[in-house]
Design a protein around this motif. Structure first.
Motif, PDB file in Angstrom:
ATOM      1  N   SER A   1       0.828  -1.222   0.000  1.00  0.00           N
ATOM      2  CA  SER A   1       0.000   0.000   0.000  1.00  0.00           C
ATOM      3  C   SER A   1       0.859   1.269   0.000  1.00  0.00           C
ATOM      4  O   SER A   1       0.334   2.373  -0.115  1.00  0.00           O
ATOM      5  CB  SER A   1      -0.951   0.012   1.199  1.00  0.00           C
ATOM      6  N   VAL A   2       2.166   1.109   0.122  1.00  0.00           N
ATOM      7  CA  VAL A   2       3.084   2.262   0.114  1.00  0.00           C
ATOM      8  C   VAL A   2       3.575   2.437  -1.316  1.00  0.00           C
ATOM      9  O   VAL A   2       4.510   1.781  -1.753  1.00  0.00           O
ATOM     10  CB  VAL A   2       4.261   2.045   1.091  1.00  0.00           C
ATOM     11  N   ASN A   3       2.899   3.329  -2.054  1.00  0.00           N
ATOM     12  CA  ASN A   3       3.197   3.496  -3.472  1.00  0.00           C
ATOM     13  C   ASN A   3       2.846   4.913  -3.916  1.00  0.00           C
ATOM     14  O   ASN A   3       2.344   5.709  -3.124  1.00  0.00           O
ATOM     15  CB  ASN A   3       2.433   2.449  -4.292  1.00  0.00           C
ATOM     16  N   THR A   4       3.105   5.216  -5.176  1.00  0.00           N
ATOM     17  CA  THR A   4       2.863   6.576  -5.683  1.00  0.00           C
ATOM     18  C   THR A   4       1.375   6.878  -5.860  1.00  0.00           C
ATOM     19  O   THR A   4       1.018   8.039  -6.042  1.00  0.00           O
ATOM     20  CB  THR A   4       3.597   6.816  -7.017  1.00  0.00           C
ATOM     21  N   THR A   5       0.523   5.889  -5.781  1.00  0.00           N
ATOM     22  CA  THR A   5      -0.917   6.152  -5.789  1.00  0.00           C
ATOM     23  C   THR A   5      -1.351   6.708  -4.438  1.00  0.00           C
ATOM     24  O   THR A   5      -2.176   7.614  -4.366  1.00  0.00           O
ATOM     25  CB  THR A   5      -1.703   4.855  -6.107  1.00  0.00           C
TER      26      THR A   5
ATOM     27  N   ALA B   1      11.166  22.298  -8.571  1.00  0.00           N
ATOM     28  CA  ALA B   1      11.290  23.683  -9.037  1.00  0.00           C
ATOM     29  C   ALA B   1      11.658  24.599  -7.869  1.00  0.00           C
ATOM     30  O   ALA B   1      11.239  24.372  -6.732  1.00  0.00           O
ATOM     31  CB  ALA B   1       9.977  24.131  -9.665  1.00  0.00           C
ATOM     32  N   SER B   2      12.426  25.619  -8.141  1.00  0.00           N
ATOM     33  CA  SER B   2      12.829  26.589  -7.115  1.00  0.00           C
ATOM     34  C   SER B   2      11.655  27.481  -6.739  1.00  0.00           C
ATOM     35  O   SER B   2      10.733  27.692  -7.540  1.00  0.00           O
ATOM     36  CB  SER B   2      13.971  27.463  -7.638  1.00  0.00           C
ATOM     37  N   SER B   3      11.688  28.003  -5.525  1.00  0.00           N
ATOM     38  CA  SER B   3      10.685  28.955  -5.024  1.00  0.00           C
ATOM     39  C   SER B   3       9.255  28.463  -5.254  1.00  0.00           C
ATOM     40  O   SER B   3       8.386  29.208  -5.679  1.00  0.00           O
ATOM     41  CB  SER B   3      10.875  30.319  -5.688  1.00  0.00           C
ATOM     42  N   THR B   4       9.021  27.200  -4.940  1.00  0.00           N
ATOM     43  CA  THR B   4       7.720  26.591  -5.194  1.00  0.00           C
ATOM     44  C   THR B   4       7.223  25.894  -3.935  1.00  0.00           C
ATOM     45  O   THR B   4       8.002  25.281  -3.214  1.00  0.00           O
ATOM     46  CB  THR B   4       7.822  25.565  -6.348  1.00  0.00           C
ATOM     47  N   THR B   5       5.913  25.998  -3.698  1.00  0.00           N
ATOM     48  CA  THR B   5       5.296  25.291  -2.574  1.00  0.00           C
ATOM     49  C   THR B   5       4.784  23.945  -3.059  1.00  0.00           C
ATOM     50  O   THR B   5       4.100  23.861  -4.083  1.00  0.00           O
ATOM     51  CB  THR B   5       4.138  26.118  -1.982  1.00  0.00           C
ATOM     52  N   TYR B   6       5.131  22.901  -2.330  1.00  0.00           N
ATOM     53  CA  TYR B   6       4.719  21.540  -2.650  1.00  0.00           C
ATOM     54  C   TYR B   6       3.811  21.013  -1.543  1.00  0.00           C
ATOM     55  O   TYR B   6       3.978  21.358  -0.379  1.00  0.00           O
ATOM     56  CB  TYR B   6       5.940  20.617  -2.795  1.00  0.00           C
ATOM     57  N   THR B   7       2.886  20.144  -1.936  1.00  0.00           N
ATOM     58  CA  THR B   7       1.984  19.490  -0.986  1.00  0.00           C
ATOM     59  C   THR B   7       2.221  17.992  -1.056  1.00  0.00           C
ATOM     60  O   THR B   7       2.257  17.415  -2.147  1.00  0.00           O
ATOM     61  CB  THR B   7       0.509  19.788  -1.317  1.00  0.00           C
ATOM     62  N   VAL B   8       2.380  17.380   0.110  1.00  0.00           N
ATOM     63  CA  VAL B   8       2.530  15.926   0.221  1.00  0.00           C
ATOM     64  C   VAL B   8       1.218  15.404   0.802  1.00  0.00           C
ATOM     65  O   VAL B   8       0.771  15.875   1.848  1.00  0.00           O
ATOM     66  CB  VAL B   8       3.702  15.541   1.139  1.00  0.00           C
ATOM     67  N   THR B   9       0.606  14.439   0.126  1.00  0.00           N
ATOM     68  CA  THR B   9      -0.640  13.845   0.601  1.00  0.00           C
ATOM     69  C   THR B   9      -0.460  12.340   0.736  1.00  0.00           C
ATOM     70  O   THR B   9       0.009  11.684  -0.195  1.00  0.00           O
ATOM     71  CB  THR B   9      -1.801  14.140  -0.377  1.00  0.00           C
ATOM     72  N   VAL B  10      -0.817  11.827   1.915  1.00  0.00           N
ATOM     73  CA  VAL B  10      -0.733  10.390   2.171  1.00  0.00           C
ATOM     74  C   VAL B  10      -2.156   9.916   2.479  1.00  0.00           C
ATOM     75  O   VAL B  10      -2.778  10.396   3.434  1.00  0.00           O
ATOM     76  CB  VAL B  10       0.196  10.071   3.361  1.00  0.00           C
ATOM     77  N   THR B  11      -2.649   9.000   1.677  1.00  0.00           N
ATOM     78  CA  THR B  11      -3.993   8.458   1.879  1.00  0.00           C
ATOM     79  C   THR B  11      -4.026   7.035   1.334  1.00  0.00           C
ATOM     80  O   THR B  11      -3.339   6.727   0.369  1.00  0.00           O
ATOM     81  CB  THR B  11      -5.055   9.339   1.189  1.00  0.00           C
ATOM     82  N   GLY B  12      -4.783   6.171   1.967  1.00  0.00           N
ATOM     83  CA  GLY B  12      -4.914   4.804   1.458  1.00  0.00           C
ATOM     84  C   GLY B  12      -3.840   3.841   1.924  1.00  0.00           C
ATOM     85  O   GLY B  12      -3.920   2.655   1.617  1.00  0.00           O
TER      86      GLY B  12
END
Length: 160
Positions: free
Chosen positions: A76-80, A112-123
């Motif tokens: 279940s630990v995958n890029t989905t 990318a530089s000067s960029t906000t990223y979001t990490v989402t973990v579900t499933g």
């Protein structure tokens, strides 16, 4: 021949049995716990993330590490189930270390530089089959593009 027992002894015996049965209800429980009923499984969640939530000036070549409260079901630990977005999906690979209960997302290319990223973990589920109670979300921002190094050539450097 049967002997009659005085009535006051019968009433006293019955009242003590009745009072003894009520003592289990004094704590507000409607029924005593069934010793055969297993305890609910412990909750399963994300306990740590690197870069930390809200981090700024993160290197553009950083990998994202996610630590779980207990062992995860490796399939279940995958890029989905672990996604990094900016808001477009970031391509990358996920690996899982069962010894440390840590998943690592490694981007395919520099962020990318000067960029906000979001990490989402579900499933993601625990190895015991427990699902996460809710999805986990965290954000971080990458550093600005560093200035290009300045090179100064001089005749002195060329001949010495």
């Amino acid at each position: 021949m049967l002997r009659a027992i005085p009535c006051f002894l019968c009433v006293a015996s019955l009242s003590s049995v009745f009072l003894a049965s009520l003592t289990g209800c004094s704590s507000g429980n409607s029924a005593p716990a069934d010793p055969k009923t297993p305890a609910p499984p412990p909750s399963f969640s994300v306990t740590a993330i690197t870069p930390a939530a809200g981090a700024t000036q993160v290197q553009t070549n950083a990998a994202i590490q996610i630590t779980f409260s207990s062992a995860a079901e490796a399939t279940s630990v995958n890029t989905t189930n672990i996604a990094v977005t900016n808001p477009k999906a970031v391509a990358g690979a996920v690996t899982y270390n069962a010894t440390t209960n840590t998943a690592t997302f490694t981007p395919s290319a520099a962020l990318a530089s000067s960029t906000t990223y979001t990490v989402t973990v579900t499933g993601v589920t625990s190895s015991a089959g427990t699902a996460m109670a809710s999805s986990f979300t965290s954000t971080f921002s990458t550093m600005a593009t560093p200035p290009a190094p300045q090179f100064q050539a001089s005749l002195y450097n060329l001949y010495n």
